[in-house]
Design an enzyme around this catalytic site. Structure first.
Site, mmCIF file in Angstrom:
data_model
loop_
_atom_site.group_PDB
_atom_site.id
_atom_site.type_symbol
_atom_site.label_atom_id
_atom_site.label_comp_id
_atom_site.label_asym_id
_atom_site.label_seq_id
_atom_site.Cartn_x
_atom_site.Cartn_y
_atom_site.Cartn_z
ATOM 1 N N GLY A 1 -4.355 18.335 -4.427
ATOM 2 C CA GLY A 1 -4.730 16.925 -4.407
ATOM 3 C C GLY A 1 -5.398 16.532 -3.100
ATOM 4 N N HIS B 1 5.217 25.687 -5.681
ATOM 5 C CA HIS B 1 4.355 24.614 -5.176
ATOM 6 C C HIS B 1 3.959 24.871 -3.709
ATOM 7 C CE1 HIS B 1 3.245 20.534 -6.827
ATOM 8 N NE2 HIS B 1 2.749 20.446 -5.614
ATOM 9 N N GLY C 1 -4.192 28.766 -2.803
ATOM 10 C CA GLY C 1 -4.261 27.339 -2.456
ATOM 11 C C GLY C 1 -4.828 27.091 -1.082
ATOM 12 N N ARG C 2 -3.946 27.037 -0.071
ATOM 13 C CA ARG C 2 -4.351 26.604 1.273
ATOM 14 C C ARG C 2 -5.607 27.281 1.821
ATOM 15 N NH1 ARG C 2 1.177 26.550 1.219
ATOM 16 N NH2 ARG C 2 2.236 24.629 1.796
ATOM 17 N N TYR D 1 -0.732 17.277 6.281
ATOM 18 C CA TYR D 1 -0.724 17.201 4.814
ATOM 19 C C TYR D 1 -0.875 18.583 4.190
ATOM 20 C CZ TYR D 1 -2.606 16.689 0.125
ATOM 21 O OH TYR D 1 -2.828 16.842 -1.218
ATOM 22 N N HIS E 1 0.830 -1.210 0.000
ATOM 23 C CA HIS E 1 0.000 0.000 0.000
ATOM 24 C C HIS E 1 0.867 1.265 0.000
ATOM 25 C CE1 HIS E 1 -2.787 2.964 2.144
ATOM 26 N NE2 HIS E 1 -3.200 2.856 0.902
HETATM 27 C C1 HEM Z 1 -8.171 -0.969 -0.455
HETATM 28 C C2 HEM Z 1 -7.589 -0.497 -1.496
HETATM 29 C C3 HEM Z 1 -6.624 0.636 -1.486
HETATM 30 C C4 HEM Z 1 -5.798 0.940 -2.513
HETATM 31 C C5 HEM Z 1 -5.698 0.221 -3.834
HETATM 32 C C6 HEM Z 1 -5.021 2.076 -2.103
HETATM 33 C C7 HEM Z 1 -4.069 2.699 -2.881
HETATM 34 C C8 HEM Z 1 -3.368 3.819 -2.530
HETATM 35 C C9 HEM Z 1 -2.492 4.548 -3.398
HETATM 36 C C10 HEM Z 1 -2.202 4.233 -4.844
HETATM 37 C C11 HEM Z 1 -1.989 5.594 -2.688
HETATM 38 C C12 HEM Z 1 -0.999 6.654 -3.182
HETATM 39 C C13 HEM Z 1 -1.614 7.996 -3.300
HETATM 40 C C14 HEM Z 1 -2.780 8.074 -4.249
HETATM 41 O O1 HEM Z 1 -2.697 7.559 -5.366
HETATM 42 O O2 HEM Z 1 -3.801 8.669 -3.869
HETATM 43 C C15 HEM Z 1 -2.539 5.517 -1.382
HETATM 44 C C16 HEM Z 1 -2.280 6.434 -0.384
HETATM 45 C C17 HEM Z 1 -2.933 6.426 0.810
HETATM 46 N N1 HEM Z 1 -3.904 5.551 1.232
HETATM 47 FE FE1 HEM Z 1 -4.627 3.971 0.210
HETATM 48 N N2 HEM Z 1 -5.384 2.446 -0.848
HETATM 49 C C18 HEM Z 1 -6.374 1.598 -0.437
HETATM 50 C C19 HEM Z 1 -7.030 1.633 0.762
HETATM 51 C C20 HEM Z 1 -6.851 2.578 1.725
HETATM 52 C C21 HEM Z 1 -7.619 2.657 2.934
HETATM 53 C C22 HEM Z 1 -8.754 1.747 3.355
HETATM 54 C C23 HEM Z 1 -7.135 3.690 3.637
HETATM 55 C C24 HEM Z 1 -7.694 4.138 4.935
HETATM 56 C C25 HEM Z 1 -7.079 4.425 5.972
HETATM 57 C C26 HEM Z 1 -6.034 4.266 2.876
HETATM 58 C C27 HEM Z 1 -5.247 5.320 3.259
HETATM 59 C C28 HEM Z 1 -4.285 5.915 2.495
HETATM 60 C C29 HEM Z 1 -3.519 7.063 2.897
HETATM 61 C C30 HEM Z 1 -3.618 7.792 4.237
HETATM 62 C C31 HEM Z 1 -2.696 7.388 1.838
HETATM 63 C C32 HEM Z 1 -1.774 8.595 1.722
HETATM 64 C C33 HEM Z 1 -0.416 8.341 2.168
HETATM 65 C C34 HEM Z 1 -0.182 8.748 3.604
HETATM 66 O O3 HEM Z 1 -0.779 9.738 4.052
HETATM 67 O O4 HEM Z 1 0.604 8.113 4.267
HETATM 68 N N3 HEM Z 1 -5.905 3.544 1.705
HETATM 69 N N4 HEM Z 1 -3.385 4.435 -1.302
HETATM 70 C C1 FMN Z 2 -2.645 20.517 0.260
HETATM 71 C C2 FMN Z 2 -2.021 20.911 -1.038
HETATM 72 C C3 FMN Z 2 -2.101 20.058 -2.119
HETATM 73 C C4 FMN Z 2 -1.528 20.413 -3.334
HETATM 74 N N1 FMN Z 2 -1.661 19.564 -4.395
HETATM 75 C C5 FMN Z 2 -1.162 19.928 -5.587
HETATM 76 C C6 FMN Z 2 -1.364 19.092 -6.717
HETATM 77 O O1 FMN Z 2 -1.980 18.038 -6.625
HETATM 78 N N2 FMN Z 2 -0.836 19.494 -7.900
HETATM 79 C C7 FMN Z 2 -0.126 20.667 -8.024
HETATM 80 O O2 FMN Z 2 0.337 20.984 -9.121
HETATM 81 N N3 FMN Z 2 0.042 21.487 -6.980
HETATM 82 C C8 FMN Z 2 -0.461 21.153 -5.769
HETATM 83 N N4 FMN Z 2 -0.307 21.996 -4.707
HETATM 84 C C9 FMN Z 2 0.320 23.318 -4.898
HETATM 85 C C10 FMN Z 2 -0.757 24.365 -5.250
HETATM 86 O O3 FMN Z 2 -1.272 24.152 -6.541
HETATM 87 C C11 FMN Z 2 -0.215 25.795 -5.200
HETATM 88 O O4 FMN Z 2 0.929 25.880 -6.013
HETATM 89 C C12 FMN Z 2 0.109 26.275 -3.782
HETATM 90 O O5 FMN Z 2 -0.759 25.713 -2.852
HETATM 91 C C13 FMN Z 2 0.000 27.776 -3.686
HETATM 92 O O6 FMN Z 2 0.421 28.208 -2.417
HETATM 93 P P1 FMN Z 2 -0.577 28.592 -1.211
HETATM 94 O O7 FMN Z 2 -1.105 27.309 -0.678
HETATM 95 O O8 FMN Z 2 0.321 29.280 -0.255
HETATM 96 O O9 FMN Z 2 -1.645 29.489 -1.746
HETATM 97 C C14 FMN Z 2 -0.850 21.648 -3.463
HETATM 98 C C15 FMN Z 2 -0.770 22.510 -2.364
HETATM 99 C C16 FMN Z 2 -1.345 22.161 -1.165
HETATM 100 C C17 FMN Z 2 -1.271 23.105 -0.019
#
Ligand code: HEM
Ligand code: FMN
Length: 521
Positions: A210, A397, A454-455, A155, A61
């Protein structure tokens, strides 16, 4: 989102999608039985009443195994939906789907381990202030602290390394002051602007962010409904919680509900994956959905060092007794990080091999306007012109990438100084640290066409949902209109560089080596 590995899609994984389950014979499973599977040895979770054995997936994961173990034997639906589009379950290994939960036995499920409590130094438990008390865009930050759990707070609020890039973004706006003109009849002002030819009443837009699902259950659809109601534009991230088409659908439904009068438009932000076929699929989806421009993020060949996320991951892993990931390793040529919450290992998700030449095939796949997001010096601004881009976004960013990167304001000054013609040849946007309508006006005086925020929108979503986003737009719009009047202009085409004093920042601006050499003589 299309490019998720290492858990590759396997059609034989079983009938895991919502639709495919309807027609088949499925065994009903008992909640009390499911609840027993809550360890590394056997870990089952329930998502949308379907039971999955994720034991073999734990270590694959990308979000780490700790977050999944907390959901072991429990209903993970709400946590899953906060973070992932529904089709992520299709990426589980073959045979993961076990059957459906008997809803009558759901009470027998284990309760998920609650998220880490807020530390005393940050998000405080308390009451979200009344929305009326948010009178500046920066007020949403405090309100969001109340509702976001520690992980989500980290985050959104975190930045790279020691946080200097973020600090610089915030501070630099205050180092530029105005040179107002008076006695100019400023009774009626109009901040009308446009992005790539699409008009809007606001010269600012919602930046790509994101994983908005951690801010609000309705995630990106809620954000785009809000911006549509206020006529603002928004950029939608590749790393969104909801599918690209679903976000556009919510936006279009809201636009229709408003009688088709909202000038808002959505643009698509692209993280370019390693695999060209996947990149083409993402571009095609955005094109078919009707996004008005492709904003390619160029400041993220690898993820910057997100210090606070790393510390939290280590704490979580230690508390659950799973191995601590020190510095994630990738094999050669692979980018080990995902830009999603937490900064985890997702091979190939963002390409470190992208070059200017890639713009050629992207241009063939995407015939609409192309914006480069993350330009940070004059030389690259000139290259963007040469490569036929329609716009550039000066950005570091949000201070989340390169430690001690230039603020967008510094880069804008650099462009004004060394290649001012760029400002005529394409649209230039800036983002990073913009928290006040007056600062938006400074950027426009110095040649920016529009400004990304952004934020503040993320925080507003977290604390108040769409109502917060709308209020944040109103606050910035009001501050901008007031600043325009007090500076002595009634429309943005009257904004001029001589209306601001940027001398202090100009002092800090980069100078070519030869100028240093001359000054030493
Ligand atoms: C069951 C199938 C799941 C798959 C295939 C999966 C897949 C992924 C993938 C590909 C990412 C990387 C970031 C992204 O693409 O968004 C990710 C990140 C993450 N996933 Fe899952 N996920 C699953 C389930 C879950 C569940 C149930 C949770 C609930 C707690 C979870 C929590 C997270 C978190 C918190 C991250 C972000 C990384 C971090 O903050 O450490 N995922 N997951
Ligand atoms: C929580 C968060 C998620 C972000 N995700 C993306 C993203 O997915 N793609 C991207 O190009 N920039 C991303 N950024 C950057 C923003 O597009 C932008 O450049 C930045 O937030 C601007 O600064 P500010 O938050 O001080 O307004 C992210 C920024 C934050 C704070």
């Amino acid at each position: 989102m299309g490019s998720r590995s290492p858990c590759s899609r396997s059609p034989a994984a079983g009938p895991t999608t919502r639709e495919s389950l309807v027609a088949i014979d499925i065994s009903m499973m008992d909640g009390a039985e499911v609840s027993k599977h809550n360890s590394k040895q056997s870990c089952w979770i329930v998502i949308d009443l379907r039971v999955y054995d994720i034991t073999s997936f734990l270590q694959q994961h990308p979000g780490g195994e700790a977050v999944l173990l907390k959901q072991g034997g429990a209903d993970a639906t709400s946590e899953f939906n906060k973070l992932h589009p529904p089709d992520y379950v299709d990426d589980l290994p073959q045979g993961s789907y076990l059957g459906n939960l008997d809803p009558a036995t759901a009470k027998g499920l284990r309760k998920p381990t609650p998220p880490a409590p807020a530390p005393s130094s940050s998000p405080a438990a308390g009451k979200v202030p009344d929305l009326a008390l948010c009178v500046r865009a920066s007020d949403f930050e405090e309100a969001a602290k109340v509702v976001l759990n520690r992980k989500s707070w980290i985050y959104v609020s975190s930045s790279a390394n020691s946080g200097l890039s973020l600090r610089g973004n915030l501070d630099d706006w205050s180092r530029v002051t105005f040179r107002p003109r008076v006695l100019r009849n400023v009774e009626v002002v109009d901040a009308q602007s446009s992005i790539l030819g699409h008009p809007t009443p606001h010269p600012f837009y919602a930046s790509a962010m994101g994983t908005l699902g951690v801010a609000h259950a309705e995630a990106e659809p809620e954000l785009v409904r809000a911006v549509a109601r206020r006529g603002a534009h928004a950029v939608i991230s590749t790393a969104s919680t909801r599918a690209t088409g679903q976000i556009m659908q919510a936006f279009e439904e809201e636009s229709r509900r408003l009688g088709g009068v909202s000038p808002s438009r959505l643009f698509f932000q692209l993280y370019l994956p390693d695999d060209r076929a996947k990149a083409l699929a993402i571009i095609e989806t955005a094109k078919r959905a009707g996004y008005k421009g492709l904003w390619i993020t160029v400041d993220l060949p690898v993820l910057g060092k997100r210090t606070a996320d790393r510390r939290l991951q280590a704490e979580e892993a230690l508390s659950l007794g799973v191995s601590v990931e020190s510095v994630p390793q990738a094999s050669e040529g692979e980018n080990p990080y995902t830009p999603g919450a937490g900064g985890r290992v997702v091979a190939g998700r963002v390409s470190a091999r992208t070059t200017w030449d890639d713009l050629k095939w992207i241009r063939e796949a995407w015939q609409g306007p192309i914006v480069l997001k993350g330009i940070q010096c004059a030389e690259d601004a000139k290259l963007a012109v040469e490569y036929g881009c329609q716009a550039i976004l000066l950005s570091n960013h949000g201070g989340r990438q390169l430690h001690t990167a230039p603020s967008s304001l510094t880069t804008l000054l650099e462009i004004r100084t060394y290649c001012p013609e760029v400002l005529e040849k394409l649209e230039v946007y800036v983002d990073g640290g913009l928290r006040d309508g007056a600062d938006i006006l400074k950027a426009i005086c110095l040649g920016a066409k529009s400004v990304g925020v952004g934020r503040p929108f993320f925080y507003a979503m977290a604390a108040y949902g769409a109502a917060g986003v709308e209020r944040c737009i109103d606050i910035l719009a009001e501050e901008l209109a007031t600043a325009m009047r007090l500076v002595g202009i009634t429309s943005l085409d009257q904004a001029r560089p001589e209306m601001v004093n940027a001398s202090r920042l100009l002092n800090d601006m980069w100078r070519p080596e030869k100028q240093f050499a001359q000054s030493r003589l």
